[in-house]
Design a protein around this motif. Structure first.
Motif: not given
Length: 369
Positions: A39, A42, A70, A72, A137, A141-142, A163, A365
């Protein structure tokens, strides 16, 4: 490269409580069509604040990770992972994404409306204690699941704008589209002076409205609405009747040709009908709360009003929002909508600040401390 097996995340465990920083597991390897992203940014939405406060809730939703706007950077992808336009995606690409859809239900196949998908997967429908855990978000990591519509982002679009396009901007643009757009020279009233209302004010102005009136509070946001194209503003502090009277006065006694609800207060729908002109159009977007005041259906009939509902947006609206920012990047002070970026540890404080109307859109962030 070795992929991370877990991610730091800010988790909402109880409404109104501070977010808890914890580690959530990540898939060992992305599935075909999926992506693991880091990410970059967000931006928090009004819906995040309603969920945090408990205004918007349903049984079994907690614990969860907030944040559904978000951007990424891809760390790893599964086989044949592509964006919505068919472009192959790989590590290093910067993407945004829309809600996951099943592609097989009545909404997807008959209505051909992703927002009507019966299995629509949104960030706030994913519990953080169930697989795939981290899809929202407020994570380092997502995991972007296979059914989520992904969009490769142009390099010239700032992270914050991209975003915001993922929910607020696409929601506003879909609402204008659903109601038939702005007729050149028409009188437009925007109810709400949050991020959606301010963006809608700008869209109305850019789209050729003859006059734009923004209704809301506090005074600082109404002042900002003028920077985003409002000719006049109306403070809700005077009460519902005074708001309607003032709008009618500002529209020469006729009322508004187009009224857009981005506020969601219980009285907004009734006020919209009262301030609309004969054969005016009303679009309801912001009414996510559990209750509202009754509409005067006799007035709807007598004025021959068109009342339209509009729900969020899909990948097409997201693509349009990115294009809108590209086309009109210099027309409005877009960066005025965003706060100073903070790390995950300060996300709770920024959510509380938004709930007090001290910030329009908080920016998180996760790379920051």
């Amino acid at each position: 490269m070795d992929l991370p097996s877990a991610t730091r995340a800010a988790v909402l465990t109880a409404h109104g409580a501070p977010l808890e920083l914890t580690d959530l597991p990540l898939p060992a390897k992305p599935e075909p069509g999926a992506a693991l992203v880091r990410i970059l940014c967000t931006t928090l939405c009004g819906t995040d604040i309603e969920i945090w406060s408990g205004k918007m809730t349903f049984p079994g939703m907690l614990p969860m990770v907030l944040g559904h706007e978000m951007v990424g950077e891809i760390v790893a992808v599964g086989e044949d992972t592509r964006d919505a336009l068919g472009r192959a995606l790989g590590p290093g690409d910067r993407i945004g994404w829309s809600e996951s859809t099943c592609g097989a239900c009545h909404g997807c196949t008959v209505l051909r409306e992703p927002v009507a998908c019966s299995a629509r997967g949104y960030g706030f429908l994913q519990r953080s204690d169930a697989w795939p855990h981290a899809t929202a978000g407020l994570c380092e990591y997502a995991y972007v699941v296979p059914g989520a519509a992904k969009l490769l982002l142009p390099a010239e679009t700032p992270d914050t704008w991209a975003a915001m396009a993922g929910c607020a901007a696409k929601t506003v643009l879909r609402a204008f589209s659903r109601v038939g757009g702005v007729r050149p020279g028409s009188r437009v009233v925007v109810q709400g002076s949050g991020a959606l209302g301010l963006f809608a004010t700008a869209v109305a102005r850019i789209s050729g409205a003859g006059s734009v009136v923004t209704v809301g509070a506090p005074a600082s946001r109404l002042a900002l609405a003028r920077e985003f194209g409002a000719d006049e503003t109306v403070d809700i502090a005077g009460g519902s009747a005074a708001v309607v009277d003032r709008v009618r006065e500002l529209t020469g006694g006729h009322g508004a040709d187009l009224v857009l609800d981005f506020a969601g207060a219980p009285s907004v729908g009734r006020e919209a009908v009262e301030m609309a002109a004969q054969r005016g159009r009303v679009v309801v977007v912001g009414s996510t709360g559990p209750g509202s005041e009754a509409l005067a259906l006799g007035t709807v009939m007598g004025k021959e009003l068109t009342v339209v509902g509009s729900l969020n947006g899909d990948i097409a609206d997201y693509h349009e929002a990115i294009g809108f920012f590209t086309s009109f990047r210099d027309r409005m002070p877009w960066d005025r909508l965003f706060g100073t970026p903070v790390g995950l540890s300060q996300a709770s404080a920024r959510i509380e600040a938004m709930s007090r109307h001290e910030e329009i859109k908080a920016v998180v962030d996760p790379r920051l401390p």
